[in-house]
Design an enzyme around this catalytic site. Structure first.
Site, PDB file in Angstrom:
ATOM      1  N   HIS A  48       9.967 -39.239 -46.911  1.00 36.95           N
ATOM      2  CA  HIS A  48      10.957 -39.117 -45.729  1.00 36.95           C
ATOM      3  C   HIS A  48      12.333 -39.012 -46.159  1.00 36.95           C
ATOM      4  CE1 HIS A  48      13.325 -40.282 -42.332  1.00 36.95           C
ATOM      5  NE2 HIS A  48      13.902 -41.315 -42.900  1.00 36.95           N
ATOM      6  N   HIS A  72      19.224 -43.082 -48.320  1.00 32.36           N
ATOM      7  CA  HIS A  72      19.598 -43.829 -47.043  1.00 32.36           C
ATOM      8  C   HIS A  72      18.946 -44.961 -46.478  1.00 32.36           C
ATOM      9  CE1 HIS A  72      16.427 -41.287 -44.785  1.00 32.36           C
ATOM     10  NE2 HIS A  72      16.823 -42.282 -44.000  1.00 32.36           N
ATOM     11  N   GLU A  76      18.554 -50.868 -46.562  1.00 27.92           N
ATOM     12  CA  GLU A  76      18.046 -51.501 -45.472  1.00 27.92           C
ATOM     13  C   GLU A  76      16.687 -51.988 -45.695  1.00 27.92           C
ATOM     14  OE1 GLU A  76      19.151 -52.342 -42.856  1.00 27.92           O
ATOM     15  OE2 GLU A  76      17.135 -52.336 -41.316  1.00 27.92           O
ATOM     16  N   ASP A  77      15.805 -51.165 -46.381  1.00 26.85           N
ATOM     17  CA  ASP A  77      14.371 -51.493 -46.533  1.00 26.85           C
ATOM     18  C   ASP A  77      14.074 -51.924 -47.821  1.00 26.85           C
ATOM     19  OD1 ASP A  77      14.159 -50.860 -43.861  1.00 26.85           O
ATOM     20  OD2 ASP A  77      13.615 -48.717 -44.185  1.00 26.85           O
ATOM     21  N   ASP A 139      18.171 -37.574 -40.421  1.00 25.18           N
ATOM     22  CA  ASP A 139      17.025 -38.746 -40.294  1.00 25.18           C
ATOM     23  C   ASP A 139      16.473 -38.641 -39.056  1.00 25.18           C
ATOM     24  OD1 ASP A 139      15.991 -41.369 -41.200  1.00 25.18           O
ATOM     25  OD2 ASP A 139      17.569 -42.241 -39.710  1.00 25.18           O
ATOM     26  N   ASP A 259      16.091 -16.176 -17.642  1.00 31.42           N
ATOM     27  CA  ASP A 259      15.853 -17.656 -17.744  1.00 31.42           C
ATOM     28  C   ASP A 259      14.865 -18.172 -18.828  1.00 31.42           C
ATOM     29  OD1 ASP A 259      17.277 -18.120 -15.318  1.00 31.42           O
ATOM     30  OD2 ASP A 259      15.234 -17.753 -14.361  1.00 31.42           O
TER      31      ASP A 259
HETATM   32 MN    MN Z   1      15.404 -43.060 -42.248  1.00 35.18          MN
END
Ligand code: MN
Length: 705
Positions: A48, A72, A76-77, A139, A259
């Site tokens: 990811h 990133h 956090e993880d 992300d 359109d």
């Molecule tokens: Mn992420």
């Protein structure tokens, strides 16, 4: 998944000076930290961050941003920390990763339309650096591309958030392609039936009309060749979501090609753009009202292009955009973003500085590959630094000035909540009421019945709205005390004037001054709204104890030194009446009567409320008030009215007849008065005149400033 060498090559492509060692260290660190973690899809988690980094190379971003993408989710993880990232990769990258983590942790539970704009502002305010938003958007884009492996309820929630918050944010950042893709990915989750029906219709149309994209493009190319113009023609199908939205907006069925398909013709120079336009209009009929020349008149965001719609012999309409290669690159990179005309917010651009300009700076800096540090200085986000955005327990965002406290928050929700506030929890923890709120905090106000605003709160709150509400409440609460105080002040003033003080004297003075009851008169004297000497002077006008007149240019207390003052024409407040100041850009402070209907419209803008009160003392007779009179149609009554007003030392500045009936007529009478007492005096006198059937004060909300 791409490997490390691929990533380095992608970056080197546009940034030959890339710090390869930094990229490699970040890759290894991120991979090690996420070791053993899996995505919902079952893939290793690290795929990811790598995909996010790869997305950002498409936008040609600098090393710090690419590294931030790789890292990133570490703070956090994983067991990684801010301190460790800072030690290994420097403070700049640690700040960026931390910024992305903060955005990720926001609980964006509410995404109603009116809140969505606030949440977008909140995201920007919390980011402090444009690159944090770019990483967050990338992300989100990757997560949306892979959303199928999530739980269904999670899918719906993420899709809603993406549609309401992130897609428009990408648009504001000038990244139209990202906006469209985010919208379409969210649309797929939120309304698969609608999307499928559009796709089916699409296929049917294609079957009927053949490969329209190809045939129209080659027709255009043919015409350009014949005219000897070198230009590139692109045709593309619009995304299902933008077709669907157009159908919703205009209740169209989609049958017109215009359109569905859009065509772009890219040239080398501006003269060629006009030459192309000439060729197109010669060959096909221009549809009236659809021609826009944003080259001679660029949009405020810098967007330049010629737009036209033509219709062929079969009546099929085709939209064409004509621009130079340079203009096109700029538009694609996000500088001249499509957002301005697609969101319909062109005139309401909430950004003090055009975010697209930052992206311009960003890409320019990379193109010249001069000094990356220098241009990064310009991408710091300063635009909402004077505001904070906090959440209610329900997830609504409340926008406040910096320095605001939980009390301001409470008053911003509702005066009743502010007034009965006893304590507050910020992010679940009990805090003192003077705590300064920070971006993204969730605030819970605890109220108790019987609680009333405390005098000390005035110094705690930062918003004019809270201050005004507290003062109002204190004033009401203190009425009792003011009445006692007023009685004392009156007693002294009567003694000073050599007159006898009595309840009867106060009652008479109240009647003379048009104050509803003697108690109210005492309270006003006690609260210094009315001076005791004026009460005495009203009873004994001949007494020499006259008070000097108040300056009509600044007749109120509570103005800032540089603020000018006006009375609102809608409610015409008079000295002696309670007023609220509202700031108007370029017009200073305008005073409204506290019961003016216009104030309700300003509830949501507490920053503009200013606590004002009239100066104590005698005001000159210059304050205009409109009265509505119903008068019996007998000869001479108007003359009597005029002389009556004259005897009460008021000026008539205007007189307008409304409607005349055989026996009655109505008229608007504009008077210049000293204040509310003077008004009551005049009204009482008018009411005593038998020919006058009705007298009332006339207010006109349409005269709001
Ligand atoms: Mn992420």
């Amino acid at each position: 998944m791409i490997n490390l060498d691929d990533l380095v090559a992608l970056v080197r492509n546009y940034n030959p000076k890339t710090d390869e060692d930094l990229l490699r260290r970040a890759w290894d660190y991120g991979e090690a930290m996420h070791e053993g973690q899996l995505r919902h899809s079952g893939e290793p988690y690290f795929t990811h961050p790598v995909a996010v980094a790869a997305l950002l190379t498409e936008m040609q971003l600098d090393d710090a941003t690419i590294v931030t993408a790789l890292l990133h989710d570490t703070i956090e993880d994983t067991k990684s920390t801010y301190a460790e990232v800072s030690r290994l990769f420097g403070a700049e990258i640690a700040e960026l990763v931390d910024g992305v983590t903060k955005l990720t942790n926001l609980q964006l539970s509410s995404s109603e339309a009116k809140q969505a704009e606030n949440i977008r502002k909140l995201l920007i305010a919390m980011s402090r650096d444009l690159r944090v938003i770019l990483v967050k958007l990338a992300d989100r884009l990757h997560n949306m591309r892979t959303i199928r492996s999530m739980r269904l309820d999670k899918q719906a929630q993420k899709a809603r958030e993406t549609m309401d918050i992130y897609a428009p944010l990408a648009g504001r950042m000038g990244m139209q392609w990202m906006r469209e893709e985010l919208e379409d990915l969210a649309f797929r989750v939120l309304n698969p039936e609608a999307r499928n029906s559009i796709l089916r219709r699409f296929i049917t149309l294609q079957r009927e009309a053949g490969d329209v994209l190809h045939s129209i493009s080659s027709d255009m190319r043919h015409e350009l060749d014949r005219a000897g113009i070198e230009a590139v023609v692109f045709g593309r199908a619009k995304k299902p979501y933008s077709i669907w939205r157009k159908m919703q907006d205009k209740e169209l069925s989609f049958s017109r090609l215009s359109d569905i398909y859009g065509f772009r013709i890219i040239t080398d120079s501006v003269p060629e753009c006009y030459a192309v336009l000439g060729v197109m209009h010669q060959r096909w009929r221009a549809v009236p009202g659809r021609f826009k020349d944003y080259i001679s008149q660029p949009k405020s965001n810098g967007y330049r292009s010629i737009h036209t719609t033509v219709s062929g012999r079969d009546g099929k309409r085709v939209e064409i955009q004509i621009r130079t290669r340079e203009m096109h690159e700029v538009a694609e990179a996000g500088v001249a973003a499509h957002w301005a005309y697609r969101d319909g917010v062109r005139s309401e651009n909430p950004f003090a500085v055009d975010p697209a300009k930052w992206i311009a700076t960003l890409t320019e800096g990379l193109d010249s590959a001069e000094d990356h540090d220098a241009f990064l200085e310009h991408v710091k986000l300063e635009m909402y630094s004077d505001q904070v955005f906090c959440f209610t327990p329900k997830g609504d965002v409340i926008q406040l000035p910096r320095g605001a406290t939980p009390l301001d928050f409470a008053f911003a929700i509702h005066t009743r909540i502010g007034s009965s506030c006893v304590s507050a929890k910020v992010d679940g923890l009990r805090v003192p009421l003077w705590t300064r709120l920070r971006n993204g905090q969730s605030v819970e106000i605890i109220t108790a019945e019987g609680q009333r605003p405390q005098a000390s709160w005035i110094d705690i709150v930062a918003t004019g709205r809270a201050k005004a509400a507290i003062r109002r409440s204190l004033r009401d609460e203190d009425r009792e005390r003011f009445m006692r105080l007023g009685t004392e002040l009156l007693r002294v003033a009567f003694a000073n004037a050599g007159r006898e003080f009595s309840n009867k004297a106060v009652a008479t003075a109240a009647k003379l001054m048009g104050v509803q009851d003697p108690q109210e008169l005492r309270a006003r004297v006690g609260s210094a709204e009315l001076s005791a000497r004026r009460v005495v002077a009203a009873l004994y006008p001949d007494s020499p104890n006259q008070v000097p007149e108040v300056d009509a240019a600044r007749p109120v207390l509570g103005l800032g030194g540089d603020q000018s003052f006006r009375r609102a024409a809608c409610c015409q407040p008079l000295p002696g009446e309670r007023i609220i100041g509202i700031t108007y850009r370029g017009k200073g402070v305008v005073a409204h009567a506290i019961d003016c209907d216009v104030l309700a419209e300003l509830e949501s803008q507490p920053d503009r409320w200013v606590d004002l009160r009239w100066q104590d003392g005698t005001h000159p007779a210059v304050y205009g008030v409109t009265l509505e009179l119903t008068i019996s149609n007998d000869a001479g009554v108007l003359g009597r009215v005029c002389s009556l007003i004259g005897t009460h030392k008021a000026n008539i500045s205007d007189l307008r007849f409304m409607d005349r009936k055989p026996d009655f007529y109505r008229l608007l009478l504009e008077l210049e008065l000293r204040g509310v007492a003077h008004l009551h005096e005049v009204i009482t006198a008018l009411e005593a005149e038998t020919a006058i059937a009705q007298v009332s004060r006339h207010r006109d909300p349409s005269l709001r400033p």
